[in-house]
Motif scaffolding. Structure first.
Motif, PDB file in Angstrom:
ATOM      1  N   ARG A   1     -40.840  56.405  16.615  1.00  0.00           N
ATOM      2  CA  ARG A   1     -41.759  55.306  16.341  1.00  0.00           C
ATOM      3  C   ARG A   1     -41.236  54.057  17.041  1.00  0.00           C
ATOM      4  O   ARG A   1     -40.037  53.813  17.074  1.00  0.00           O
ATOM      5  CB  ARG A   1     -41.882  55.045  14.838  1.00  0.00           C
ATOM      6  N   LEU A   2     -42.156  53.261  17.586  1.00  0.00           N
ATOM      7  CA  LEU A   2     -41.810  51.966  18.145  1.00  0.00           C
ATOM      8  C   LEU A   2     -42.804  50.925  17.639  1.00  0.00           C
ATOM      9  O   LEU A   2     -43.948  51.250  17.299  1.00  0.00           O
ATOM     10  CB  LEU A   2     -41.825  51.993  19.676  1.00  0.00           C
ATOM     11  N   ILE A   3     -42.354  49.687  17.597  1.00  0.00           N
ATOM     12  CA  ILE A   3     -43.184  48.564  17.186  1.00  0.00           C
ATOM     13  C   ILE A   3     -44.022  48.089  18.365  1.00  0.00           C
ATOM     14  O   ILE A   3     -43.541  48.015  19.497  1.00  0.00           O
ATOM     15  CB  ILE A   3     -42.300  47.409  16.674  1.00  0.00           C
ATOM     16  N   ILE A   4     -45.289  47.754  18.106  1.00  0.00           N
ATOM     17  CA  ILE A   4     -46.144  47.105  19.101  1.00  0.00           C
ATOM     18  C   ILE A   4     -46.060  45.604  18.869  1.00  0.00           C
ATOM     19  O   ILE A   4     -46.367  45.111  17.783  1.00  0.00           O
ATOM     20  CB  ILE A   4     -47.608  47.545  18.974  1.00  0.00           C
ATOM     21  N   GLU A   5     -45.634  44.882  19.900  1.00  0.00           N
ATOM     22  CA  GLU A   5     -45.541  43.424  19.827  1.00  0.00           C
ATOM     23  C   GLU A   5     -46.466  42.814  20.878  1.00  0.00           C
ATOM     24  O   GLU A   5     -46.406  43.190  22.051  1.00  0.00           O
ATOM     25  CB  GLU A   5     -44.096  42.990  20.070  1.00  0.00           C
ATOM     26  N   ILE A   6     -47.319  41.892  20.446  1.00  0.00           N
ATOM     27  CA  ILE A   6     -48.256  41.202  21.332  1.00  0.00           C
ATOM     28  C   ILE A   6     -48.149  39.712  21.052  1.00  0.00           C
ATOM     29  O   ILE A   6     -48.151  39.295  19.885  1.00  0.00           O
ATOM     30  CB  ILE A   6     -49.706  41.676  21.108  1.00  0.00           C
ATOM     31  N   ASP A   7     -48.045  38.917  22.092  1.00  0.00           N
ATOM     32  CA  ASP A   7     -47.907  37.469  21.935  1.00  0.00           C
ATOM     33  C   ASP A   7     -46.736  37.119  21.019  1.00  0.00           C
ATOM     34  O   ASP A   7     -46.800  36.170  20.230  1.00  0.00           O
ATOM     35  CB  ASP A   7     -49.198  36.850  21.384  1.00  0.00           C
TER      36      ASP A   7
ATOM     37  N   MET B   1     -37.650  49.366  15.941  1.00  0.00           N
ATOM     38  CA  MET B   1     -37.938  48.798  14.638  1.00  0.00           C
ATOM     39  C   MET B   1     -36.694  48.142  14.045  1.00  0.00           C
ATOM     40  O   MET B   1     -35.574  48.603  14.256  1.00  0.00           O
ATOM     41  CB  MET B   1     -38.430  49.914  13.703  1.00  0.00           C
ATOM     42  N   THR B   2     -36.896  47.058  13.298  1.00  0.00           N
ATOM     43  CA  THR B   2     -35.822  46.385  12.588  1.00  0.00           C
ATOM     44  C   THR B   2     -36.140  46.342  11.094  1.00  0.00           C
ATOM     45  O   THR B   2     -37.271  46.621  10.670  1.00  0.00           O
ATOM     46  CB  THR B   2     -35.627  44.944  13.093  1.00  0.00           C
ATOM     47  N   GLU B   3     -35.167  45.938  10.299  1.00  0.00           N
ATOM     48  CA  GLU B   3     -35.384  45.795   8.858  1.00  0.00           C
ATOM     49  C   GLU B   3     -36.486  44.777   8.580  1.00  0.00           C
ATOM     50  O   GLU B   3     -37.331  44.984   7.699  1.00  0.00           O
ATOM     51  CB  GLU B   3     -34.081  45.351   8.189  1.00  0.00           C
TER      52      GLU B   3
ATOM     53  N   ASP C   1     -39.029  44.141  10.407  1.00  0.00           N
ATOM     54  CA  ASP C   1     -40.326  44.739  10.732  1.00  0.00           C
ATOM     55  C   ASP C   1     -40.885  45.523   9.552  1.00  0.00           C
ATOM     56  O   ASP C   1     -42.105  45.543   9.337  1.00  0.00           O
ATOM     57  CB  ASP C   1     -40.194  45.676  11.939  1.00  0.00           C
ATOM     58  N   ILE C   2     -40.031  46.187   8.807  1.00  0.00           N
ATOM     59  CA  ILE C   2     -40.493  46.991   7.678  1.00  0.00           C
ATOM     60  C   ILE C   2     -41.214  46.111   6.668  1.00  0.00           C
ATOM     61  O   ILE C   2     -42.271  46.488   6.137  1.00  0.00           O
ATOM     62  CB  ILE C   2     -39.321  47.742   7.028  1.00  0.00           C
ATOM     63  N   ARG C   3     -40.677  44.921   6.415  1.00  0.00           N
ATOM     64  CA  ARG C   3     -41.340  43.993   5.498  1.00  0.00           C
ATOM     65  C   ARG C   3     -42.719  43.589   6.031  1.00  0.00           C
ATOM     66  O   ARG C   3     -43.708  43.547   5.288  1.00  0.00           O
ATOM     67  CB  ARG C   3     -40.459  42.756   5.293  1.00  0.00           C
ATOM     68  N   GLN C   4     -42.821  43.327   7.323  1.00  0.00           N
ATOM     69  CA  GLN C   4     -44.109  42.944   7.914  1.00  0.00           C
ATOM     70  C   GLN C   4     -45.095  44.104   7.880  1.00  0.00           C
ATOM     71  O   GLN C   4     -46.295  43.904   7.648  1.00  0.00           O
ATOM     72  CB  GLN C   4     -43.901  42.468   9.342  1.00  0.00           C
ATOM     73  N   MET C   5     -44.615  45.320   8.120  1.00  0.00           N
ATOM     74  CA  MET C   5     -45.483  46.488   8.067  1.00  0.00           C
ATOM     75  C   MET C   5     -46.056  46.664   6.667  1.00  0.00           C
ATOM     76  O   MET C   5     -47.243  46.985   6.501  1.00  0.00           O
ATOM     77  CB  MET C   5     -44.704  47.732   8.513  1.00  0.00           C
ATOM     78  N   TYR C   6     -45.216  46.470   5.657  1.00  0.00           N
ATOM     79  CA  TYR C   6     -45.683  46.593   4.277  1.00  0.00           C
ATOM     80  C   TYR C   6     -46.771  45.550   4.002  1.00  0.00           C
ATOM     81  O   TYR C   6     -47.793  45.854   3.370  1.00  0.00           O
ATOM     82  CB  TYR C   6     -44.518  46.413   3.311  1.00  0.00           C
ATOM     83  N   HIS C   7     -46.544  44.337   4.492  1.00  0.00           N
ATOM     84  CA  HIS C   7     -47.544  43.274   4.304  1.00  0.00           C
ATOM     85  C   HIS C   7     -48.885  43.692   4.900  1.00  0.00           C
ATOM     86  O   HIS C   7     -49.929  43.537   4.253  1.00  0.00           O
ATOM     87  CB  HIS C   7     -47.050  41.988   4.968  1.00  0.00           C
ATOM     88  N   HIS C   8     -48.869  44.228   6.115  1.00  0.00           N
ATOM     89  CA  HIS C   8     -50.120  44.620   6.770  1.00  0.00           C
ATOM     90  C   HIS C   8     -50.807  45.757   6.014  1.00  0.00           C
ATOM     91  O   HIS C   8     -52.042  45.816   5.974  1.00  0.00           O
ATOM     92  CB  HIS C   8     -49.853  45.040   8.207  1.00  0.00           C
ATOM     93  N   CYS C   9     -50.037  46.658   5.431  1.00  0.00           N
ATOM     94  CA  CYS C   9     -50.617  47.819   4.740  1.00  0.00           C
ATOM     95  C   CYS C   9     -51.136  47.485   3.352  1.00  0.00           C
ATOM     96  O   CYS C   9     -52.119  48.083   2.891  1.00  0.00           O
ATOM     97  CB  CYS C   9     -49.580  48.940   4.640  1.00  0.00           C
TER      98      CYS C   9
ATOM     99  N   ALA D   1     -40.069  50.958   2.111  1.00  0.00           N
ATOM    100  CA  ALA D   1     -38.923  50.701   2.983  1.00  0.00           C
ATOM    101  C   ALA D   1     -37.995  51.900   3.067  1.00  0.00           C
ATOM    102  O   ALA D   1     -37.424  52.183   4.126  1.00  0.00           O
ATOM    103  CB  ALA D   1     -38.157  49.481   2.479  1.00  0.00           C
ATOM    104  N   GLU D   2     -37.837  52.620   1.965  1.00  0.00           N
ATOM    105  CA  GLU D   2     -36.960  53.784   1.974  1.00  0.00           C
ATOM    106  C   GLU D   2     -37.433  54.827   2.980  1.00  0.00           C
ATOM    107  O   GLU D   2     -36.630  55.481   3.649  1.00  0.00           O
ATOM    108  CB  GLU D   2     -36.904  54.399   0.571  1.00  0.00           C
ATOM    109  N   ARG D   3     -38.756  54.987   3.127  1.00  0.00           N
ATOM    110  CA  ARG D   3     -39.287  55.956   4.089  1.00  0.00           C
ATOM    111  C   ARG D   3     -38.999  55.547   5.527  1.00  0.00           C
ATOM    112  O   ARG D   3     -38.695  56.390   6.374  1.00  0.00           O
ATOM    113  CB  ARG D   3     -40.804  56.114   3.900  1.00  0.00           C
ATOM    114  N   TYR D   4     -39.101  54.266   5.818  1.00  0.00           N
ATOM    115  CA  TYR D   4     -38.965  53.811   7.194  1.00  0.00           C
ATOM    116  C   TYR D   4     -37.524  53.510   7.593  1.00  0.00           C
ATOM    117  O   TYR D   4     -37.200  53.531   8.784  1.00  0.00           O
ATOM    118  CB  TYR D   4     -39.852  52.590   7.435  1.00  0.00           C
ATOM    119  N   ARG D   5     -36.662  53.246   6.631  1.00  0.00           N
ATOM    120  CA  ARG D   5     -35.266  52.954   6.971  1.00  0.00           C
ATOM    121  C   ARG D   5     -34.567  54.145   7.603  1.00  0.00           C
ATOM    122  O   ARG D   5     -33.567  53.981   8.299  1.00  0.00           O
ATOM    123  CB  ARG D   5     -34.496  52.506   5.723  1.00  0.00           C
ATOM    124  N   THR D   6     -35.079  55.341   7.388  1.00  0.00           N
ATOM    125  CA  THR D   6     -34.449  56.521   7.983  1.00  0.00           C
ATOM    126  C   THR D   6     -34.507  56.481   9.501  1.00  0.00           C
ATOM    127  O   THR D   6     -33.745  57.185  10.176  1.00  0.00           O
ATOM    128  CB  THR D   6     -35.141  57.812   7.491  1.00  0.00           C
ATOM    129  N   GLN D   7     -35.420  55.668  10.062  1.00  0.00           N
ATOM    130  CA  GLN D   7     -35.542  55.589  11.509  1.00  0.00           C
ATOM    131  C   GLN D   7     -34.655  54.509  12.119  1.00  0.00           C
ATOM    132  O   GLN D   7     -34.442  54.496  13.333  1.00  0.00           O
ATOM    133  CB  GLN D   7     -37.006  55.336  11.884  1.00  0.00           C
TER     134      GLN D   7
END
Length: 204
Positions: free
Chosen positions: A72-78, A15-17, A19-27, A54-60
């Motif tokens: 945790r790992l990110i799933i990337e497709i295409d 995961m990267t910083e 990615d956290i923004r994109q995860m928030y968007h999806h949620c 972001a504070e919750r996920y930055r710990t990783q």
């Protein structure tokens, strides 16, 4: 070293910083948020600001570049972020985990993408972590998750009738899992490239 695991069509990576923004968007912001109807713990997602999320996920993030097995790992497709896989302790005394998967984009719920991602996650964990078992907890209405787990070698271990309430309806609580001795390291089916994981299965 950062982790990047590849199958035929799916990448699992750190995961990267960004990615956290994109995860928030999806949620919270995306039009397609149907995954929230199926993802654990099957309760309404509580509203939170991006800063709180972001504070919750930055710990990783500090795990990147270390030899610590990932939670945790990110799933990337295409070439795009499409979801995550994760793990959490059920009982440290008995040394086993429950694991999960969320694919945000419902267009990728068919075609075997989830099976590849989940199978890769299991293969990684059995090689990188000294655990005796991997399992899932779900509900009897989540047929898709039960089929995915079965395709990856998990068997139903327990069923408690009418023990899970989902959106006001009662469903059976389901436990599925696979033991280390049932998992055959010589028959890896999914991961084709173990970047960031050495021959012994250790990160680094």
């Amino acid at each position: 070293m950062s982790i990047m695991l590849r199958s035929e069509r799916v990448v699992l990576r750190d995961m990267t910083e960004e990615d956290i923004r994109q995860m928030y968007h999806h949620c919270y912001e995306a039009e397609d948020r149907e995954f929230l109807q199926w993802d654990g713990p099957y309760e309404p997602l509580e509203e939170e600001t991006y800063e709180e999320f972001a504070e919750r996920y930055r710990t990783q993030l500090p795990l990147v570049g270390t030899d610590t097995p990932r939670n945790r790992l990110i799933i990337e497709i295409d070439g795009e972020l499409k979801g995550t896989v994760g793990r959490y302790w059920i009982d440290k005394a008995t040394n086993w985990f429950e694991i999960g998967i969320a694919i945000y984009d419902s267009r990728y719920w068919s075609g075997g993408y989830g099976t590849e991602a989940f199978g890769m996650w299991m293969e990684y964990l059995f090689r990188a972590v000294d655990t005796v078992r991997l399992g899932i907890g779900t509900w009897s209405g989540n047929i898709r998750m039960m089929r995915l787990a079965a395709k990856c070698g998990m068997a139903e271990e327990a069923r408690v009738r009418k023990a899970r309430i989902v959106r006001g309806e009662y469903y059976d609580a389901i436990k599925m899992g696979i033991l280390r001795e049932e998992w055959d390291d010589s028959s890896l089916r999914y991961i084709k490239d173990w970047s960031g994981v050495n021959a012994a299965g250790q990160v680094g």
